[in-house]
Design a protein around this motif. Structure first.
Motif, mmCIF file in Angstrom:
data_model
loop_
_atom_site.group_PDB
_atom_site.id
_atom_site.type_symbol
_atom_site.label_atom_id
_atom_site.label_comp_id
_atom_site.label_asym_id
_atom_site.label_seq_id
_atom_site.Cartn_x
_atom_site.Cartn_y
_atom_site.Cartn_z
ATOM 1 N N ALA A 46 0.859 -1.189 0.000
ATOM 2 C CA ALA A 46 0.000 0.000 0.000
ATOM 3 C C ALA A 46 0.890 1.231 0.000
ATOM 4 N N ALA A 47 0.581 2.173 -0.872
ATOM 5 C CA ALA A 47 1.369 3.406 -0.938
ATOM 6 C C ALA A 47 0.415 4.595 -0.975
ATOM 7 N N PRO A 48 0.565 5.522 -0.036
ATOM 8 C CA PRO A 48 -0.294 6.713 -0.042
ATOM 9 C C PRO A 48 0.097 7.639 -1.186
ATOM 10 N N PRO A 49 -0.795 8.549 -1.579
ATOM 11 C CA PRO A 49 -0.438 9.519 -2.619
ATOM 12 C C PRO A 49 0.750 10.377 -2.158
ATOM 13 N N ALA A 50 1.643 10.687 -3.082
ATOM 14 C CA ALA A 50 2.864 11.435 -2.745
ATOM 15 C C ALA A 50 2.571 12.813 -2.155
ATOM 16 N N ASP A 51 1.437 13.386 -2.493
ATOM 17 C CA ASP A 51 1.117 14.737 -2.013
ATOM 18 C C ASP A 51 0.188 14.726 -0.796
ATOM 19 N N LEU A 52 0.084 13.583 -0.127
ATOM 20 C CA LEU A 52 -0.796 13.485 1.035
ATOM 21 C C LEU A 52 -0.374 14.438 2.152
ATOM 22 N N PHE A 53 0.941 14.559 2.381
ATOM 23 C CA PHE A 53 1.495 15.471 3.383
ATOM 24 C C PHE A 53 2.625 16.262 2.747
ATOM 25 N N PRO A 54 2.873 17.490 3.196
ATOM 26 C CA PRO A 54 4.055 18.220 2.706
ATOM 27 C C PRO A 54 5.333 17.546 3.236
ATOM 28 N N LEU A 55 6.321 17.351 2.368
ATOM 29 C CA LEU A 55 7.551 16.663 2.763
ATOM 30 C C LEU A 55 8.305 17.402 3.867
ATOM 31 N N ALA A 56 8.180 18.724 3.924
ATOM 32 C CA ALA A 56 8.870 19.501 4.959
ATOM 33 C C ALA A 56 8.438 19.070 6.364
ATOM 34 N N ARG A 57 7.266 18.493 6.469
ATOM 35 C CA ARG A 57 6.761 18.037 7.762
ATOM 36 C C ARG A 57 7.606 16.883 8.321
ATOM 37 N N PHE A 58 8.381 16.224 7.455
ATOM 38 C CA PHE A 58 9.123 15.038 7.864
ATOM 39 C C PHE A 58 10.627 15.251 7.911
ATOM 40 N N ARG A 59 11.053 16.470 8.151
ATOM 41 C CA ARG A 59 12.483 16.722 8.352
ATOM 42 C C ARG A 59 12.956 15.935 9.580
ATOM 43 N N PRO A 60 14.221 15.523 9.596
ATOM 44 C CA PRO A 60 14.725 14.726 10.736
ATOM 45 C C PRO A 60 14.585 15.421 12.089
ATOM 46 N N SER A 61 14.549 16.737 12.093
ATOM 47 C CA SER A 61 14.457 17.466 13.358
ATOM 48 C C SER A 61 13.021 17.638 13.852
ATOM 49 N N ARG A 62 12.047 17.211 13.056
ATOM 50 C CA ARG A 62 10.642 17.386 13.419
ATOM 51 C C ARG A 62 10.115 16.195 14.210
ATOM 52 N N ASN A 63 9.067 16.439 14.995
ATOM 53 C CA ASN A 63 8.399 15.384 15.745
ATOM 54 C C ASN A 63 7.043 15.115 15.114
ATOM 55 N N ASN A 64 6.750 13.854 14.813
ATOM 56 C CA ASN A 64 5.454 13.479 14.267
ATOM 57 C C ASN A 64 4.783 12.370 15.073
ATOM 58 N N VAL A 65 5.345 12.058 16.235
ATOM 59 C CA VAL A 65 4.739 11.087 17.148
ATOM 60 C C VAL A 65 4.686 11.765 18.514
ATOM 61 N N ARG A 66 3.512 12.136 18.927
ATOM 62 C CA ARG A 66 3.361 12.861 20.185
ATOM 63 C C ARG A 66 3.479 11.936 21.389
ATOM 64 N N VAL A 67 4.205 12.382 22.402
ATOM 65 C CA VAL A 67 4.354 11.649 23.653
ATOM 66 C C VAL A 67 3.191 12.048 24.558
ATOM 67 N N ALA A 68 2.510 11.047 25.092
ATOM 68 C CA ALA A 68 1.364 11.314 25.964
ATOM 69 C C ALA A 68 1.794 12.107 27.185
ATOM 70 N N GLY A 69 1.015 13.093 27.527
ATOM 71 C CA GLY A 69 1.276 13.884 28.717
ATOM 72 C C GLY A 69 2.174 15.089 28.489
ATOM 73 N N VAL A 70 2.829 15.173 27.339
ATOM 74 C CA VAL A 70 3.682 16.325 27.037
ATOM 75 C C VAL A 70 2.884 17.245 26.118
ATOM 76 N N THR A 71 2.469 18.393 26.656
ATOM 77 C CA THR A 71 1.626 19.295 25.878
ATOM 78 C C THR A 71 2.420 20.350 25.120
ATOM 79 N N ASP A 72 3.626 20.648 25.566
ATOM 80 C CA ASP A 72 4.459 21.640 24.893
ATOM 81 C C ASP A 72 5.171 20.980 23.708
ATOM 82 N N ILE A 73 4.828 21.391 22.495
ATOM 83 C CA ILE A 73 5.399 20.798 21.285
ATOM 84 C C ILE A 73 6.920 20.957 21.255
#
Length: 112
Positions: A46-73
């Protein structure tokens, strides 16, 4: 699945792509191919469409998995491994098309 009852299919199952449970694929084992049965499998990915998300959202320095209980991004740690896995999925079709066009131009790989 209706695929299981097809005469050219020996078995259908689910598998983890490269051992990654977050990337399931359908594994098809062919039947009755003049001695080729058991020598190869077909994996449907299964492969999602390439334009589903902007690629900049997945830079190595970004967080895309939120830790429970931590509200400050700002306190969320980066998720480079997860981000790379998502980008791999987003670029899968493009990568396949690139490989296909390059192999098609290589005379050493031409079918005889």
């Amino acid at each position: 699945l209706k695929l299981r009852s097809h005469q050219s299919v020996a078995a259908v199952s689910f598998s983890a792509f490269r051992g990654d449970a977050a990337k399931p694929c359908v594994l098809i084992k062919p039947a009755g191919l003049s001695g080729l049965s058991g020598k190869f499998n077909v994996r449907l990915l299964a492969a999602p469409p390439a334009d589903l998300f902007p690629l900049a959202r997945f830079r190595p320095s970004r967080n895309n998995v939120r830790v429970a209980g931590v509200t400050d991004i700002a306190l969320q740690p980066p998720t480079p491994t997860y981000n790379t896995a998502v980008v791999e999925d987003l670029r899968m079709v493009h990568h396949l098309e690139l490989l296909h066009s390059e192999f098609a131009q290589c005379s050493a790989l031409a079918e005889t």
